[in-house]
Scaffold this motif. Sequence first.
Motif, PDB file in Angstrom:
ATOM      1  N   SER A  78     -19.571 -71.729  82.128  1.00 25.87           N
ATOM      2  CA  SER A  78     -20.249 -72.030  80.865  1.00 25.87           C
ATOM      3  C   SER A  78     -20.157 -70.863  79.885  1.00 25.87           C
ATOM      4  CB  SER A  78     -21.713 -72.395  81.117  1.00 25.87           C
ATOM      5  OG  SER A  78     -22.411 -71.329  81.716  1.00 25.87           O
ATOM      6  N   MET A  79     -20.145 -69.631  80.395  1.00 26.10           N
ATOM      7  CA  MET A  79     -19.981 -68.477  79.517  1.00 26.10           C
ATOM      8  C   MET A  79     -18.592 -68.466  78.879  1.00 26.10           C
ATOM      9  SD  MET A  79     -21.841 -65.652  81.962  1.00 26.10           S
ATOM     10  CE  MET A  79     -21.576 -64.198  80.940  1.00 26.10           C
ATOM     11  N   SER A  80     -17.570 -68.778  79.678  1.00 24.00           N
ATOM     12  CA  SER A  80     -16.201 -68.793  79.153  1.00 24.00           C
ATOM     13  C   SER A  80     -16.050 -69.833  78.055  1.00 24.00           C
ATOM     14  CB  SER A  80     -15.199 -69.078  80.280  1.00 24.00           C
ATOM     15  OG  SER A  80     -15.131 -68.013  81.199  1.00 24.00           O
ATOM     16  N   THR A  81     -16.564 -71.035  78.308  1.00 22.61           N
ATOM     17  CA  THR A  81     -16.396 -72.097  77.310  1.00 22.61           C
ATOM     18  C   THR A  81     -17.189 -71.802  76.046  1.00 22.61           C
ATOM     19  OG1 THR A  81     -18.160 -73.382  78.380  1.00 22.61           O
ATOM     20  CG2 THR A  81     -15.906 -73.854  79.050  1.00 22.61           C
ATOM     21  N   ALA A  82     -18.401 -71.277  76.199  1.00 19.54           N
ATOM     22  CA  ALA A  82     -19.215 -70.958  75.022  1.00 19.54           C
ATOM     23  C   ALA A  82     -18.564 -69.844  74.206  1.00 19.54           C
ATOM     24  CB  ALA A  82     -20.620 -70.557  75.453  1.00 19.54           C
ATOM     25  N   MET A  83     -18.017 -68.849  74.876  1.00 18.55           N
ATOM     26  CA  MET A  83     -17.401 -67.735  74.174  1.00 18.55           C
ATOM     27  C   MET A  83     -16.151 -68.196  73.439  1.00 18.55           C
ATOM     28  SD  MET A  83     -16.508 -63.988  75.698  1.00 18.55           S
ATOM     29  CE  MET A  83     -15.630 -62.760  74.730  1.00 18.55           C
ATOM     30  N   TYR A  84     -15.355 -69.041  74.066  1.00 17.57           N
ATOM     31  CA  TYR A  84     -14.160 -69.562  73.412  1.00 17.57           C
ATOM     32  C   TYR A  84     -14.530 -70.281  72.122  1.00 17.57           C
ATOM     33  CZ  TYR A  84      -9.513 -71.684  73.049  1.00 17.57           C
ATOM     34  OH  TYR A  84      -8.262 -72.056  72.625  1.00 17.57           O
ATOM     35  N   ARG A  85     -15.544 -71.123  72.188  1.00 16.89           N
ATOM     36  CA  ARG A  85     -15.940 -71.892  71.006  1.00 16.89           C
ATOM     37  C   ARG A  85     -16.446 -70.982  69.890  1.00 16.89           C
ATOM     38  NH1 ARG A  85     -18.076 -75.583  75.157  1.00 16.89           N
ATOM     39  NH2 ARG A  85     -16.718 -77.418  75.219  1.00 16.89           N
ATOM     40  N   ALA A  86     -17.224 -69.957  70.256  1.00 17.55           N
ATOM     41  CA  ALA A  86     -17.725 -69.035  69.241  1.00 17.55           C
ATOM     42  C   ALA A  86     -16.579 -68.272  68.582  1.00 17.55           C
ATOM     43  CB  ALA A  86     -18.721 -68.063  69.861  1.00 17.55           C
ATOM     44  N   LEU A  87     -15.639 -67.810  69.380  1.00 24.06           N
ATOM     45  CA  LEU A  87     -14.497 -67.093  68.818  1.00 24.06           C
ATOM     46  C   LEU A  87     -13.702 -67.982  67.871  1.00 24.06           C
ATOM     47  CD1 LEU A  87     -13.207 -65.134  71.952  1.00 24.06           C
ATOM     48  CD2 LEU A  87     -14.322 -64.170  69.931  1.00 24.06           C
ATOM     49  N   ALA A  88     -13.511 -69.236  68.261  1.00 21.38           N
ATOM     50  CA  ALA A  88     -12.766 -70.160  67.408  1.00 21.38           C
ATOM     51  C   ALA A  88     -13.492 -70.392  66.085  1.00 21.38           C
ATOM     52  CB  ALA A  88     -12.548 -71.475  68.144  1.00 21.38           C
ATOM     53  N   GLU A  89     -14.807 -70.545  66.147  1.00 24.26           N
ATOM     54  CA  GLU A  89     -15.587 -70.758  64.933  1.00 24.26           C
ATOM     55  C   GLU A  89     -15.518 -69.529  64.024  1.00 24.26           C
ATOM     56  OE1 GLU A  89     -20.280 -71.396  63.650  1.00 24.26           O
ATOM     57  OE2 GLU A  89     -19.631 -71.881  65.697  1.00 24.26           O
ATOM     58  N   TRP A  90     -15.653 -68.351  64.605  1.00 25.43           N
ATOM     59  CA  TRP A  90     -15.647 -67.128  63.808  1.00 25.43           C
ATOM     60  C   TRP A  90     -14.254 -66.817  63.262  1.00 25.43           C
ATOM     61  CZ3 TRP A  90     -18.977 -64.013  67.834  1.00 25.43           C
ATOM     62  CH2 TRP A  90     -20.316 -64.427  67.713  1.00 25.43           C
ATOM     63  N   GLU A  91     -13.224 -67.215  63.982  1.00 26.60           N
ATOM     64  CA  GLU A  91     -11.872 -66.966  63.479  1.00 26.60           C
ATOM     65  C   GLU A  91     -11.623 -67.746  62.181  1.00 26.60           C
ATOM     66  OE1 GLU A  91      -7.499 -66.336  65.461  1.00 26.60           O
ATOM     67  OE2 GLU A  91      -8.643 -68.102  66.086  1.00 26.60           O
ATOM     68  N   ARG A  92     -12.260 -68.910  62.054  1.00 28.15           N
ATOM     69  CA  ARG A  92     -12.096 -69.743  60.855  1.00 28.15           C
ATOM     70  C   ARG A  92     -13.044 -69.336  59.724  1.00 28.15           C
ATOM     71  NH1 ARG A  92     -11.976 -73.830  65.050  1.00 28.15           N
ATOM     72  NH2 ARG A  92     -14.191 -74.243  64.641  1.00 28.15           N
ATOM     73  N   ASP A  93     -13.997 -68.470  60.004  1.00 29.78           N
ATOM     74  CA  ASP A  93     -15.045 -68.117  59.050  1.00 29.78           C
ATOM     75  C   ASP A  93     -14.685 -66.809  58.341  1.00 29.78           C
ATOM     76  OD1 ASP A  93     -17.360 -67.413  57.699  1.00 29.78           O
ATOM     77  OD2 ASP A  93     -18.710 -67.998  59.340  1.00 29.78           O
ATOM     78  N   ASP A  94     -14.407 -66.888  57.056  1.00 27.34           N
ATOM     79  CA  ASP A  94     -14.004 -65.700  56.306  1.00 27.34           C
ATOM     80  C   ASP A  94     -15.112 -64.660  56.204  1.00 27.34           C
ATOM     81  OD1 ASP A  94     -11.525 -66.798  55.916  1.00 27.34           O
ATOM     82  OD2 ASP A  94     -11.973 -67.591  53.922  1.00 27.34           O
ATOM     83  N   ARG A  95     -16.364 -65.073  56.429  1.00 28.15           N
ATOM     84  CA  ARG A  95     -17.464 -64.116  56.366  1.00 28.15           C
ATOM     85  C   ARG A  95     -17.488 -63.183  57.574  1.00 28.15           C
ATOM     86  NH1 ARG A  95     -22.098 -68.476  55.833  1.00 28.15           N
ATOM     87  NH2 ARG A  95     -20.699 -69.321  57.452  1.00 28.15           N
ATOM     88  N   ILE A  96     -16.886 -63.603  58.659  1.00 29.03           N
ATOM     89  CA  ILE A  96     -16.804 -62.787  59.871  1.00 29.03           C
ATOM     90  C   ILE A  96     -15.453 -62.081  59.866  1.00 29.03           C
ATOM     91  CG2 ILE A  96     -16.751 -62.798  62.390  1.00 29.03           C
ATOM     92  CD1 ILE A  96     -19.488 -63.395  61.251  1.00 29.03           C
ATOM     93  N   THR A  97     -15.487 -60.758  59.827  1.00 29.61           N
ATOM     94  CA  THR A  97     -14.239 -59.991  59.764  1.00 29.61           C
ATOM     95  C   THR A  97     -13.912 -59.265  61.068  1.00 29.61           C
ATOM     96  OG1 THR A  97     -15.351 -58.005  58.916  1.00 29.61           O
ATOM     97  CG2 THR A  97     -14.555 -59.621  57.296  1.00 29.61           C
ATOM     98  N   ARG A  98     -14.852 -59.267  62.002  1.00 29.10           N
ATOM     99  CA  ARG A  98     -14.607 -58.627  63.296  1.00 29.10           C
ATOM    100  C   ARG A  98     -15.598 -59.160  64.325  1.00 29.10           C
ATOM    101  NH1 ARG A  98     -16.398 -53.876  60.571  1.00 29.10           N
ATOM    102  NH2 ARG A  98     -14.712 -54.461  59.150  1.00 29.10           N
ATOM    103  N   VAL A  99     -15.238 -59.032  65.612  1.00 27.74           N
ATOM    104  CA  VAL A  99     -16.079 -59.477  66.719  1.00 27.74           C
ATOM    105  C   VAL A  99     -16.391 -58.275  67.595  1.00 27.74           C
ATOM    106  CG1 VAL A  99     -16.140 -60.875  68.834  1.00 27.74           C
ATOM    107  CG2 VAL A  99     -15.187 -61.847  66.724  1.00 27.74           C
ATOM    108  N   VAL A 100     -17.645 -58.176  68.032  1.00 28.92           N
ATOM    109  CA  VAL A 100     -18.080 -57.092  68.911  1.00 28.92           C
ATOM    110  C   VAL A 100     -18.639 -57.705  70.193  1.00 28.92           C
ATOM    111  CG1 VAL A 100     -19.581 -55.085  69.164  1.00 28.92           C
ATOM    112  CG2 VAL A 100     -18.649 -55.669  66.901  1.00 28.92           C
TER     113      VAL A 100
END
Length: 358
Positions: A34-56
């Motif tokens: 469940s952690m892997s799937t949730a993290m994948y989805r969050a990364l995908a959402e943030w990759e499309r979001d111009d307001r997010i410029t980096r992930v920590v």
Amino acid sequence: MTGADEPEILFERRGEAGLITLNRPKSLNALTFSMSTAMYRALAEWERDDRITRVVVRGRGGRAFCAGGDIRQIYDLARQGLDEEVRQFWLAEYHLNAYVKRYTKPYIALIEGIVMGGGVGLSLHGSHRVASERYALAMPEVGIGFFPDVGMTHALPRLPGYAGHYLALTGARIGAGDALALGLATHYSAAENFDAITDDLAEGSVIGRAFDRHATAFQEVGPITSHGGTIEACFSAGSVVEILARLDSDGSPFATETAALMRTRSPHSLCIAHEQMKRGLAMDFAEAIQAEYRLAMRAMHWHDFREGVRAVLVDKDNRPDWRPATLAEVDPAAIAEAFTDLPDGDAPKFDGSERILS
């Protein structure tokens, strides 16, 4: 400490940063399906979001960034014959590793404490890896009858001086000094500065400047740096048997301890890992993950995987009954066969061409 009703993984938007916190401190932040799937989805959402410029990405608790995939969970599923659930676990983790590798935005792992197995997969493939004073990296899978996965077929054979072969075949831990020397870590900072680094990154600070403000040099000399000549001379051999022979011939305390450690590992796993190191240089990352998926699905039926997990994680007697018990008994044809296509539907490409977890 984390309460029973808290999520296993936390996501936060803070300024320009998408923050991910692995939130299983009692389990050393071991990675679940469940952690892997949730993290994948969050990364995908943030990759499309111009307001997010980096992930920590961080781990909670201080003891571990992530001690690996939840091997006990996989072991229990395999023992129950839940093959589809096992397949989904590996697919989720390996697709996540591949996604981190090709992620288009800066991906910064702040690593405090243990980083092993799946934790290496969550950090090493990103653009920035900040080690702290408690950093301790290992790929210890040969000690539980498994093999170095999460992209290590690609990463480890590319390390200088056969250091990757040493890590794969011993499962030995290294600290920040060796990690920086090998490029496994890109920066060093005391863990007490991680909050400040996160704040600077969230405020949109140029990433290099954030590190310049809080990162420092780290001069500790680790075993790979200290014994690089011995490692290269011994681990450049063409087989596990020859590596051990060279270590025995060397006779130094380091070589003797290394050989003794290897002899506690699964002979079958040692041969699989050595074959990974030989084949990996010719593979791109997607091909390496595909090979690891094939191995992982087969490993669920290996005696040594179930016995290794029993001995190390279940009964904790640390007395595994490896079969075969010696390197001489390992069948080279069986090692080669483990890398072939799966008979019941082969591995996906892991190159982003499939629609995964969307």
